[in-house]
Design a protein around this motif. Structure first.
Motif, short mmCIF file in Angstrom:
data_model
loop_
_atom_site.label_atom_id
_atom_site.label_comp_id
_atom_site.label_asym_id
_atom_site.label_seq_id
_atom_site.Cartn_x
_atom_site.Cartn_y
_atom_site.Cartn_z
N ASP A 28 11.51 25.35 33.09
CA ASP A 28 10.44 24.36 33.18
C ASP A 28 10.07 24.12 34.65
OD1 ASP A 28 8.65 22.48 31.93
OD2 ASP A 28 9.92 20.88 32.70
N THR A 30 7.49 24.37 36.34
CA THR A 30 6.22 23.73 36.67
C THR A 30 6.17 22.28 36.18
OG1 THR A 30 5.17 24.49 34.64
CG2 THR A 30 4.97 25.91 36.59
N GLY A 31 7.17 21.85 35.44
CA GLY A 31 7.19 20.49 34.91
C GLY A 31 8.10 19.60 35.72
N PRO A 33 11.85 19.90 36.34
CA PRO A 33 13.18 20.48 36.20
C PRO A 33 14.30 19.55 36.65
CG PRO A 33 11.95 21.58 37.95
CD PRO A 33 11.00 20.67 37.24
N ILE A 36 15.04 17.19 33.76
CA ILE A 36 15.76 17.91 32.70
C ILE A 36 17.22 18.07 33.08
CG2 ILE A 36 16.00 20.16 31.56
CD1 ILE A 36 12.94 20.36 31.61
N VAL A 110 15.06 18.10 27.66
CA VAL A 110 13.68 18.38 27.28
C VAL A 110 12.95 17.07 26.99
CG1 VAL A 110 12.20 19.48 25.55
CG2 VAL A 110 14.17 20.71 26.48
N ARG A 113 11.17 15.21 29.96
CA ARG A 113 9.94 15.71 30.58
C ARG A 113 8.73 15.11 29.87
NH1 ARG A 113 7.17 19.62 28.41
NH2 ARG A 113 6.80 20.80 30.30
N PRO A 117 7.05 20.86 25.20
CA PRO A 117 7.62 22.02 25.90
C PRO A 117 6.71 23.24 25.78
CG PRO A 117 9.02 21.32 24.06
CD PRO A 117 7.84 20.42 24.09
N LEU A 121 9.94 27.35 27.98
CA LEU A 121 11.02 26.43 27.64
C LEU A 121 11.49 26.66 26.20
CD1 LEU A 121 12.49 24.12 29.10
CD2 LEU A 121 10.86 22.56 28.07
#
Length: 135
Positions: A28, A30-31, A33, A36, A110, A113, A117, A121
């Motif tokens: 992940d 680009t989200g 991380p 998470i 998860v 975030r 997903p 992911l």
């Protein structure tokens, strides 16, 4: 039944569990991380019973410093299978506890975030489940 784990066995379990969280976080990129990884690690540290005691031990976990997701996966996915094999040989109930604990940690990570997903992911979660079931 009591688990009889060597230092190497314990390292395998910690590498597998914390490595699974690291893989999900890396997938992940680009989200969020860091969220998470934090939430997944807190879930692992909150585990109870024999598996919880192993995961709570403070020690350096080798092999989680891969420079790429592929490098990390090459180390972690086999560790997940090895951990399940090791636990199934000694106490099948603890193997299921380990599998459940890893799943809860991944869900916690998860869930931390924002948004749904993405495909990367989702695919990493599938690979982790496959490795856990390969034993």
């Amino acid at each position: 039944m009591t688990l009889s784990l060597t230092a190497q066995d314990k390292n395998t379990l910690r590498t597998a569990a914390y490595g699974a969280v690291s893989l999900i976080a890396a997938a992940d990129a680009t989200g969020s991380p860091h969220k998470i990884a934090t939430h997944g690690s807190i879930a692992l540290a909150s585990a109870t019973g024999p598996v919880g005691h192993v995961l709570a031990e403070k020690s350096k976990i080798a092999g989680l410093d891969g420079k790429t997701v592929a490098e990390l996966a090459d180390h972690v996915l086999p560790a997940l299978t090895a951990a399940m094999n090791l636990l199934r040989e000694q106490d099948p109930a603890q193997a299921e506890t380990f599998r459940s604990t890893v799943g809860i940690a991944l869900d916690a990570g998860v869930g931390a975030r924002k948004g749904e997903p993405g495909p990367a992911l989702t695919e990493m979660r599938r690979k982790i489940s496959t490795a856990l079931d390969a034993a």
